[in-house]
Write a protein that holds these residues in place. Structure first.
Motif, PDB file in Angstrom:
ATOM      1  N   ALA A 148       0.822  -1.219   0.000  1.00 24.64           N
ATOM      2  CA  ALA A 148       0.000   0.000   0.000  1.00 24.64           C
ATOM      3  C   ALA A 148       0.852   1.265   0.000  1.00 24.64           C
ATOM      4  N   ALA A 149       2.138   1.134   0.289  1.00 26.29           N
ATOM      5  CA  ALA A 149       3.002   2.327   0.321  1.00 26.29           C
ATOM      6  C   ALA A 149       3.470   2.689  -1.083  1.00 26.29           C
ATOM      7  N   ARG A 150       3.444   1.696  -1.972  1.00 24.97           N
ATOM      8  CA  ARG A 150       4.025   1.885  -3.302  1.00 24.97           C
ATOM      9  C   ARG A 150       3.079   2.480  -4.322  1.00 24.97           C
ATOM     10  N   SER A 151       1.791   2.086  -4.218  1.00 29.99           N
ATOM     11  CA  SER A 151       0.852   2.562  -5.236  1.00 29.99           C
ATOM     12  C   SER A 151      -0.538   2.672  -4.634  1.00 29.99           C
ATOM     13  N   SER A 152      -1.421   3.328  -5.358  1.00 28.21           N
ATOM     14  CA  SER A 152      -2.794   3.440  -4.879  1.00 28.21           C
ATOM     15  C   SER A 152      -3.419   2.063  -4.906  1.00 28.21           C
ATOM     16  N   VAL A 153      -4.069   1.702  -3.816  1.00 26.26           N
ATOM     17  CA  VAL A 153      -4.596   0.342  -3.698  1.00 26.26           C
ATOM     18  C   VAL A 153      -6.042   0.344  -3.228  1.00 26.26           C
ATOM     19  N   ILE A 154      -6.725  -0.733  -3.570  1.00 32.07           N
ATOM     20  CA  ILE A 154      -7.936  -1.095  -2.856  1.00 32.07           C
ATOM     21  C   ILE A 154      -7.598  -2.452  -2.259  1.00 32.07           C
ATOM     22  N   MET A 155      -7.609  -2.499  -0.932  1.00 38.58           N
ATOM     23  CA  MET A 155      -7.157  -3.708  -0.229  1.00 38.58           C
ATOM     24  C   MET A 155      -8.333  -4.299   0.526  1.00 38.58           C
ATOM     25  N   ASP A 156      -8.584  -5.594   0.335  1.00 32.92           N
ATOM     26  CA  ASP A 156      -9.706  -6.186   1.062  1.00 32.92           C
ATOM     27  C   ASP A 156      -9.241  -7.210   2.085  1.00 32.92           C
ATOM     28  N   GLY A 157     -10.063  -7.372   3.120  1.00 29.66           N
ATOM     29  CA  GLY A 157      -9.709  -8.306   4.192  1.00 29.66           C
ATOM     30  C   GLY A 157     -10.689  -8.201   5.343  1.00 29.66           C
ATOM     31  N   ARG A 158     -10.183  -8.359   6.551  1.00 26.09           N
ATOM     32  CA  ARG A 158     -11.028  -8.285   7.738  1.00 26.09           C
ATOM     33  C   ARG A 158     -10.630  -7.123   8.646  1.00 26.09           C
ATOM     34  N   ASP A 159      -9.344  -6.741   8.578  1.00 22.31           N
ATOM     35  CA  ASP A 159      -8.802  -5.760   9.536  1.00 22.31           C
ATOM     36  C   ASP A 159      -8.047  -4.650   8.823  1.00 22.31           C
ATOM     37  N   ILE A 160      -8.395  -4.395   7.577  1.00 23.39           N
ATOM     38  CA  ILE A 160      -7.619  -3.401   6.815  1.00 23.39           C
ATOM     39  C   ILE A 160      -7.865  -1.997   7.384  1.00 23.39           C
ATOM     40  N   GLY A 161      -9.137  -1.653   7.570  1.00 21.06           N
ATOM     41  CA  GLY A 161      -9.458  -0.321   8.074  1.00 21.06           C
ATOM     42  C   GLY A 161      -9.103  -0.126   9.537  1.00 21.06           C
ATOM     43  N   THR A 162      -9.102  -1.206  10.295  1.00 18.03           N
ATOM     44  CA  THR A 162      -8.850  -1.081  11.738  1.00 18.03           C
ATOM     45  C   THR A 162      -7.380  -1.232  12.100  1.00 18.03           C
ATOM     46  N   CYS A 163      -6.647  -2.030  11.336  1.00 15.43           N
ATOM     47  CA  CYS A 163      -5.299  -2.394  11.773  1.00 15.43           C
ATOM     48  C   CYS A 163      -4.220  -2.213  10.694  1.00 15.43           C
ATOM     49  N   VAL A 164      -4.457  -2.747   9.507  1.00 16.31           N
ATOM     50  CA  VAL A 164      -3.393  -2.714   8.484  1.00 16.31           C
ATOM     51  C   VAL A 164      -3.180  -1.289   7.974  1.00 16.31           C
ATOM     52  N   LEU A 165      -4.272  -0.622   7.605  1.00 18.41           N
ATOM     53  CA  LEU A 165      -4.177   0.749   7.078  1.00 18.41           C
ATOM     54  C   LEU A 165      -5.138   1.660   7.850  1.00 18.41           C
ATOM     55  N   PRO A 166      -4.854   1.894   9.129  1.00 19.54           N
ATOM     56  CA  PRO A 166      -5.803   2.707   9.913  1.00 19.54           C
ATOM     57  C   PRO A 166      -5.955   4.125   9.365  1.00 19.54           C
ATOM     58  N   ASP A 167      -4.961   4.590   8.558  1.00 13.25           N
ATOM     59  CA  ASP A 167      -5.051   5.943   7.985  1.00 13.25           C
ATOM     60  C   ASP A 167      -5.547   5.924   6.543  1.00 13.25           C
ATOM     61  N   ALA A 168      -6.118   4.815   6.104  1.00 12.14           N
ATOM     62  CA  ALA A 168      -6.598   4.745   4.715  1.00 12.14           C
ATOM     63  C   ALA A 168      -7.521   5.927   4.444  1.00 12.14           C
ATOM     64  N   GLU A 169      -7.420   6.471   3.238  1.00 17.69           N
ATOM     65  CA  GLU A 169      -8.222   7.653   2.896  1.00 17.69           C
ATOM     66  C   GLU A 169      -9.714   7.303   2.885  1.00 17.69           C
ATOM     67  N   ALA A 170     -10.061   6.093   2.435  1.00 20.67           N
ATOM     68  CA  ALA A 170     -11.476   5.695   2.378  1.00 20.67           C
ATOM     69  C   ALA A 170     -11.634   4.281   2.914  1.00 20.67           C
ATOM     70  N   LYS A 171     -12.684   4.084   3.700  1.00 16.13           N
ATOM     71  CA  LYS A 171     -12.925   2.757   4.278  1.00 16.13           C
ATOM     72  C   LYS A 171     -14.382   2.349   4.065  1.00 16.13           C
ATOM     73  N   VAL A 172     -14.560   1.105   3.651  1.00 13.29           N
ATOM     74  CA  VAL A 172     -15.903   0.578   3.442  1.00 13.29           C
ATOM     75  C   VAL A 172     -16.013  -0.728   4.207  1.00 13.29           C
ATOM     76  N   PHE A 173     -17.136  -0.926   4.864  1.00 16.92           N
ATOM     77  CA  PHE A 173     -17.418  -2.226   5.483  1.00 16.92           C
ATOM     78  C   PHE A 173     -18.562  -2.814   4.671  1.00 16.92           C
ATOM     79  N   LEU A 174     -18.213  -3.848   3.897  1.00 16.67           N
ATOM     80  CA  LEU A 174     -19.196  -4.444   2.985  1.00 16.67           C
ATOM     81  C   LEU A 174     -19.747  -5.724   3.587  1.00 16.67           C
ATOM     82  N   THR A 175     -21.061  -5.756   3.732  1.00 19.16           N
ATOM     83  CA  THR A 175     -21.657  -6.960   4.293  1.00 19.16           C
ATOM     84  C   THR A 175     -22.879  -7.381   3.477  1.00 19.16           C
ATOM     85  N   ALA A 176     -23.419  -8.536   3.821  1.00 17.91           N
ATOM     86  CA  ALA A 176     -24.680  -9.023   3.248  1.00 17.91           C
ATOM     87  C   ALA A 176     -25.170 -10.080   4.226  1.00 17.91           C
TER      88      ALA A 176
END
Ligand code: DC
Length: 233
Positions: A121-149
Motif C-alpha cells: 500500500a506504500a508503493r501505489s494506490s490500492v484497494i485492499m480487502d480483508g477483515r482488519d484493513i481499516g482497523t489495523c493494516v491501514l488505519p489511515d486509509a483515505e477511504a474505508k468501506v465495510f461491505l456486508t450481506a
C-alpha cells in the motif's frame, strides 16, 4: 519522496463480495487490488500440506514464521507465491478457507503478513480487502468501506458459484459454515473482523455488483478522491 497514493480499505465477512467489487473498482480507477485473504490462504495451504492441526499454535506459528509469502501481478491479476511456488489456484477451496480462518487468529501469523500488506500500500494506490484493513493494516486509509450481506444471501451466492463449477454442495451446510466463519473472524482477540469507526457500511444484500461498485467509488470521492471519467487524477 513517497509517491502520492490513495488507499481504499474494504473489510467485511466471508462471501460479501469484497473481491469481486474490489477487483472492479481497481480496474475502473487504475488502482492495484490487494487481496489479503489470499495471503492467509497461502499460509493455510502450507499448514495443510505439513499436516499441522489448526489448534497447534506453536506449529502453526513456527511454520508461518518460516514461510515466504510474496505477491506478484500478472496481467493485473494478483498471484500469491508460497516459497516461490504460485499457489493462486490451489487456495480457493473451502478447506483452505476454513483453515485460513482458524490460523489467522494467531498473532504470529498476522504479524508475518502485516509488513507485506503495508509495503504494497506504500508503493501505489490500492484497494485492499480483508477483515482488519481499516482497523489495523491501514488505519489511515483515505477511504474505508465495510461491505456486508446477510448470511442467507452470502450462502446462496456461494452455492450458485459451487454449482456452476460442478461441485457437490448443500445450501444449509454452506450457510452454517459461513455463520461459523463469521463467529471465528469476529471473536478472535487478534485484529477481529470489525467495522472501523470511520468506515461506511454498505449492505449489498439487495444490490447488484454495479451498484456496490458505484457506492464504493462514491465513498472514495467523498473522502477526497478526484475522478475524471472513471480514472483517478
Ligand atoms: O477473504 P477470504 O475468505 O479469502 O479470507 C480467508 C480467511 O483469512 C478469513 O476467514 C479470515 C482470514 N483473514 C484475516 O484474518 N484477515 C484478513 N485481512 C484477510 C483474511
Amino acid at each position: 519522496m513517497e509517491p502520492q497514493v490513495f488507499r481504499i480499505a474494504i473489510d467485511g465477512p466471508a462471501g460479501a463480495g469484497k473481491s469481486t467489487i474490489a477487483r472492479r473498482v481497481a480496474k475502473g480507477l487504475g488502482f492495484v487490488y490487494v487481496d489479503t485473504g489470499a495471503m492467509y490462504r497461502a499460509m493455510a495451504l502450507l499448514c495443510l500440506r505439513k499436516g499441522i492441526r489448526p489448534e497447534d499454535a506453536q506449529a502453526v506459528s513456527q511454520a508461518a514464521g518460516a514461510a515466504q509469502i510474496t505477491i506478484s501481478y500478472i496481467a493485473g491479476e494478483q498471484r500469491v507465491l508460497l516459497d516461490g511456488e504460485d499457489v493462486s489456484g490451489q487456495i480457493r477451496t473451502e478447506e483452505v478457507g476454513n483453515m485460513a480462518s482458524a490460523i489467522s487468529a494467531y498473532p504470529a501469523v498476522r504479524a508475518h503478513l502485516l509488513g507485506l500488506q503495508r509495503s504494497l500500500a506504500a508503493r501505489s494506490s490500492v484497494i485492499m480487502d480483508g477483515r482488519d484493513i481499516g482497523t489495523c493494516v491501514l488505519p489511515d486509509a483515505e477511504a474505508k468501506v465495510f461491505l456486508t450481506a446477510s448470511p442467507q444471501v452470502r450462502a446462496m451466492r456461494r452455492f450458485k458459484e459451487l454449482k456452476e463449477k460442478g461441485e457437490m454442495c448443500n445450501l444449509q451446510e454452506i450457510e452454517q459454515d459461513i455463520i461459523e466463519r463469521d463467529q471465528r473472524d469476529m471473536n478472535r482477540a487478534a485484529s477481529p473482523l470489525k467495522q472501523a469507526e470511520d468506515a461506511v457500511l454498505v449492505d449489498g444484500s439487495h444490490m447488484g455488483i454495479d451498484q456496490v461498485v458505484a457506492a464504493v467509488i462514491d465513498v472514495a470521492v467523498s473522502r477526497g478522491l478526484k475522478v475524471d471519467s472513471g480514472v483517478w487524477k
